[in-house]
Write a protein that holds these residues in place. Sequence first.
Motif, PDB file in Angstrom:
ATOM      1  N   LEU B 246      46.161   2.809  15.476  1.00 19.54           N
ATOM      2  CA  LEU B 246      44.942   1.983  15.779  1.00 19.54           C
ATOM      3  C   LEU B 246      43.679   2.684  15.245  1.00 19.54           C
ATOM      4  O   LEU B 246      42.736   2.042  14.922  1.00 19.54           O
ATOM      5  CB  LEU B 246      44.916   1.712  17.168  1.00 19.54           C
ATOM      6  CG  LEU B 246      44.320   0.963  18.025  1.00 19.54           C
ATOM      7  CD1 LEU B 246      44.200  -0.449  17.481  1.00 19.54           C
ATOM      8  CD2 LEU B 246      44.286   1.100  19.513  1.00 19.54           C
ATOM      9  N   ARG B 247      43.568   4.099  15.512  1.00 25.25           N
ATOM     10  CA  ARG B 247      42.629   4.716  14.920  1.00 25.25           C
ATOM     11  C   ARG B 247      42.046   4.621  13.763  1.00 25.25           C
ATOM     12  O   ARG B 247      41.190   4.252  13.060  1.00 25.25           O
ATOM     13  CB  ARG B 247      42.988   6.608  15.183  1.00 25.25           C
ATOM     14  CG  ARG B 247      41.971   7.175  14.981  1.00 25.25           C
ATOM     15  CD  ARG B 247      42.330   8.557  15.331  1.00 25.25           C
ATOM     16  NE  ARG B 247      42.520   8.802  16.695  1.00 25.25           N
ATOM     17  CZ  ARG B 247      42.174   9.638  17.512  1.00 25.25           C
ATOM     18  NH1 ARG B 247      41.486  10.661  17.128  1.00 25.25           N
ATOM     19  NH2 ARG B 247      42.542   9.979  18.748  1.00 25.25           N
ATOM     20  N   PRO B 314      33.087   1.052  16.432  1.00 24.46           N
ATOM     21  CA  PRO B 314      32.789  -0.225  16.947  1.00 24.46           C
ATOM     22  C   PRO B 314      34.110  -0.732  17.818  1.00 24.46           C
ATOM     23  O   PRO B 314      35.152  -0.191  17.567  1.00 24.46           O
ATOM     24  CB  PRO B 314      32.708  -0.957  15.606  1.00 24.46           C
ATOM     25  CG  PRO B 314      33.533  -0.437  14.661  1.00 24.46           C
ATOM     26  CD  PRO B 314      33.366   1.284  14.972  1.00 24.46           C
ATOM     27  N   PRO B 315      33.916  -1.716  18.788  1.00 22.02           N
ATOM     28  CA  PRO B 315      34.949  -2.341  19.461  1.00 22.02           C
ATOM     29  C   PRO B 315      36.085  -2.798  18.545  1.00 22.02           C
ATOM     30  O   PRO B 315      35.712  -3.429  17.502  1.00 22.02           O
ATOM     31  CB  PRO B 315      34.240  -3.696  20.160  1.00 22.02           C
ATOM     32  CG  PRO B 315      32.693  -3.274  20.097  1.00 22.02           C
ATOM     33  CD  PRO B 315      32.691  -2.386  18.939  1.00 22.02           C
ATOM     34  N   VAL B 316      37.341  -2.342  19.038  1.00 26.48           N
ATOM     35  CA  VAL B 316      38.402  -2.774  18.197  1.00 26.48           C
ATOM     36  C   VAL B 316      38.548  -4.162  18.060  1.00 26.48           C
ATOM     37  O   VAL B 316      38.827  -4.661  16.902  1.00 26.48           O
ATOM     38  CB  VAL B 316      39.547  -2.401  18.946  1.00 26.48           C
ATOM     39  CG1 VAL B 316      40.983  -2.613  18.167  1.00 26.48           C
ATOM     40  CG2 VAL B 316      39.597  -1.130  19.388  1.00 26.48           C
ATOM     41  N   GLU B 321      38.626  -8.451  13.871  1.00 21.90           N
ATOM     42  CA  GLU B 321      37.877  -9.641  13.086  1.00 21.90           C
ATOM     43  C   GLU B 321      37.858  -9.205  11.763  1.00 21.90           C
ATOM     44  O   GLU B 321      38.003 -10.194  10.946  1.00 21.90           O
ATOM     45  CB  GLU B 321      36.769  -9.829  13.890  1.00 21.90           C
ATOM     46  CG  GLU B 321      36.080 -11.313  14.024  1.00 21.90           C
ATOM     47  CD  GLU B 321      35.103 -11.374  14.694  1.00 21.90           C
ATOM     48  OE1 GLU B 321      33.925 -11.788  14.192  1.00 21.90           O
ATOM     49  OE2 GLU B 321      35.249 -11.154  16.179  1.00 21.90           O
ATOM     50  N   GLN B 322      37.165  -7.938  11.399  1.00 22.27           N
ATOM     51  CA  GLN B 322      36.957  -7.587  10.132  1.00 22.27           C
ATOM     52  C   GLN B 322      38.287  -7.764   9.129  1.00 22.27           C
ATOM     53  O   GLN B 322      38.165  -8.252   7.987  1.00 22.27           O
ATOM     54  CB  GLN B 322      36.581  -6.158  10.122  1.00 22.27           C
ATOM     55  CG  GLN B 322      35.801  -5.584   8.974  1.00 22.27           C
ATOM     56  CD  GLN B 322      34.271  -5.623   9.208  1.00 22.27           C
ATOM     57  OE1 GLN B 322      33.937  -5.649  10.353  1.00 22.27           O
ATOM     58  NE2 GLN B 322      33.582  -5.586   8.038  1.00 22.27           N
ATOM     59  N   VAL B 323      39.438  -7.285   9.954  1.00 19.61           N
ATOM     60  CA  VAL B 323      40.863  -7.264   9.137  1.00 19.61           C
ATOM     61  C   VAL B 323      40.977  -8.663   8.532  1.00 19.61           C
ATOM     62  O   VAL B 323      41.359  -9.086   7.587  1.00 19.61           O
ATOM     63  CB  VAL B 323      41.911  -6.696   9.937  1.00 19.61           C
ATOM     64  CG1 VAL B 323      43.194  -6.763   8.959  1.00 19.61           C
ATOM     65  CG2 VAL B 323      41.410  -5.256  10.651  1.00 19.61           C
TER      66      VAL B 323
END
Lengths: 276, 335
Positions: B246-247, B314-316, B321-323
């Motif tokens: 996740l990191r 930034p919030p995950v 969303e970026q992904v």
Amino acid sequence: MTVSAGRRRLTGLPGVYAVTMRTAVQIQFQYRAANYAYLLGMIAEPVIYLVVWSTVARSQGGDVDGITAGEFAAYYIVWTLVRNMNIVFTPYGWEERIRRGVLSGMLVRPVHPIHYDIAFFAGWKFVAILLWLPIAAVLTLIFRPTFDVNLLEAAVFLVAIWGAFLIRTMLLWLLGMVTFWTTRVSALYDLYFTAELLLSGRLLPLALMPAWAGTLADVLPFKYTFGYPIEVLATDLSTAELLTGLLIQAGWVLASTALMALVWRVAVRRYSAVGN
Amino acid sequence: MTAGGDVDIRVEDLGKTFRVPEREAGLRASLRSLVRRTHRDVHAVTDVSFDIAPGEMVGFLGPNGAGKTTTLKMLSGLLVPTGGHATVLGHVPWQRERDYLRRMTLIMGNRNQLQWDIPALDSFELNRAIYRIPDAEFRALRDEIVELLEIGDLVRKPVRNLSLGERMKAEIAAALLHRPQVLFLDEPTIGLDVTMQKRIRSFLAEYNRRYGATMLLTSHYMADVQALCRRVVVIDHGAILYDGSLRELSSRYSPHQTISVTLDDQAAELSAYGEVLSAAEGRYALRVAKEQTSAVAARLLAAYDVRDLTIEDPPVEDVIEQVFAGSATTVEVTR
């Protein structure tokens, strides 16, 4: 937490049956009033048949094709019990089962779902029979049935009502599984239930039907879910007829179970191919 | 990737294509479909591969219709794939062997398996029988789970009298009584309030710690995934976009961090340090390229009287969303 310890409890299939039947009894007792209303509603149908046939019998000098008013009364009072034994998981329930994901829940468990349905409805029967006894007593007082029951007939009847229950469970499971292929099943169900009504002995004793219908009923399973168990108790079958009936019932139990198992495998394959 | 002998879940090129009937609106189309039916292939899952080691908790992320539930259903034996292969605990899931079904569980947040009219305790009894759990073991585990989930009073009430959250806790308890080694969790906290979500999360973490269970979890609540999973698999349009920590996901897909700083100076001009996201009453938020955050922070500390300074990823949700937005075709497997 303290819940009954000590006594060793059943596991595996016997355990599933014991727990599910107990659960069914618990649930039915929660809905005592609703159950009574249901049972009383169910009485309306045979009482209408009974009043009609008794009237016809009396107007014809006491009997219809040799069946007296008292014998009609016996037939339709036993009918009320056998009708209760005929209550099984409805084919209409499958769509809901699939749509609400209940079937998925059943499929991820290591037990065939038919066992829940057999056990649940079998448990329900014990409550239904208990509630039925006073109704039968009242019907007996009003309609004065003619019963001549010996020990063998009583014993065969006790087996035959459960045979009827099993056959109908399997047949209606088979009918319900059509839902796996199409949800537009009402017409098919109507056809089935009409055939069953006419050829099972539910609408009228099969002895009153034309010969060809009697022959047809003999080779179909419906009679063994309804008319046969009633005749065991309410008419005078010979020992050979009693036992032959039981054997045929056993045959239908085996055949319908085998067919259910086969169709179930295909149905699950279909379900797991298309999902829900 | 995890070593071959040490894998609970192995998924190789798994695919599922549904064939759905299709017709246009209107009477003419309806009549035409009587004669000639047309179908369309919907690729719900395409060539998905991943391994999950025993005891691992993996978040399975993706928007609605990404293929998450379809994959979970294949892995729990409810759906047969149209391509590829998978094994869970050495079993092919869709063969639905009893030995397999006894060792796994599928928890779906929006589906109920408990008997509606009776207390959950009675439904637990049914599971005891189904999974052949010895009496002593059953009682011990049931009491432990009931205590962990704090549902001692609830399990005695008819299920229909429970709230959604209470029911979900009872559902989870029932699903774990046979101590499954593998858990598939599909939105286990959907529709629950924050407190209830937290409790279920901490319970699942504790269950994993005590029994070393392997979990594959889908959730739209990132808090679930952040609290439980070090690793995430991101899926969209049926294909894997990312598989890794996740990191790593944050640093890979979000090259920025946010510096929040509180200054005595209420009218400072900070645009030279980074993109000013907000500025009010001496509190400023700056978006800064990740590799520059330390230097920018040092410069701020040197130039101003700083009362407070924090650096945040930034919030995950934003990262995910970026992904989805940026990598419709790229596949990142970083394990």
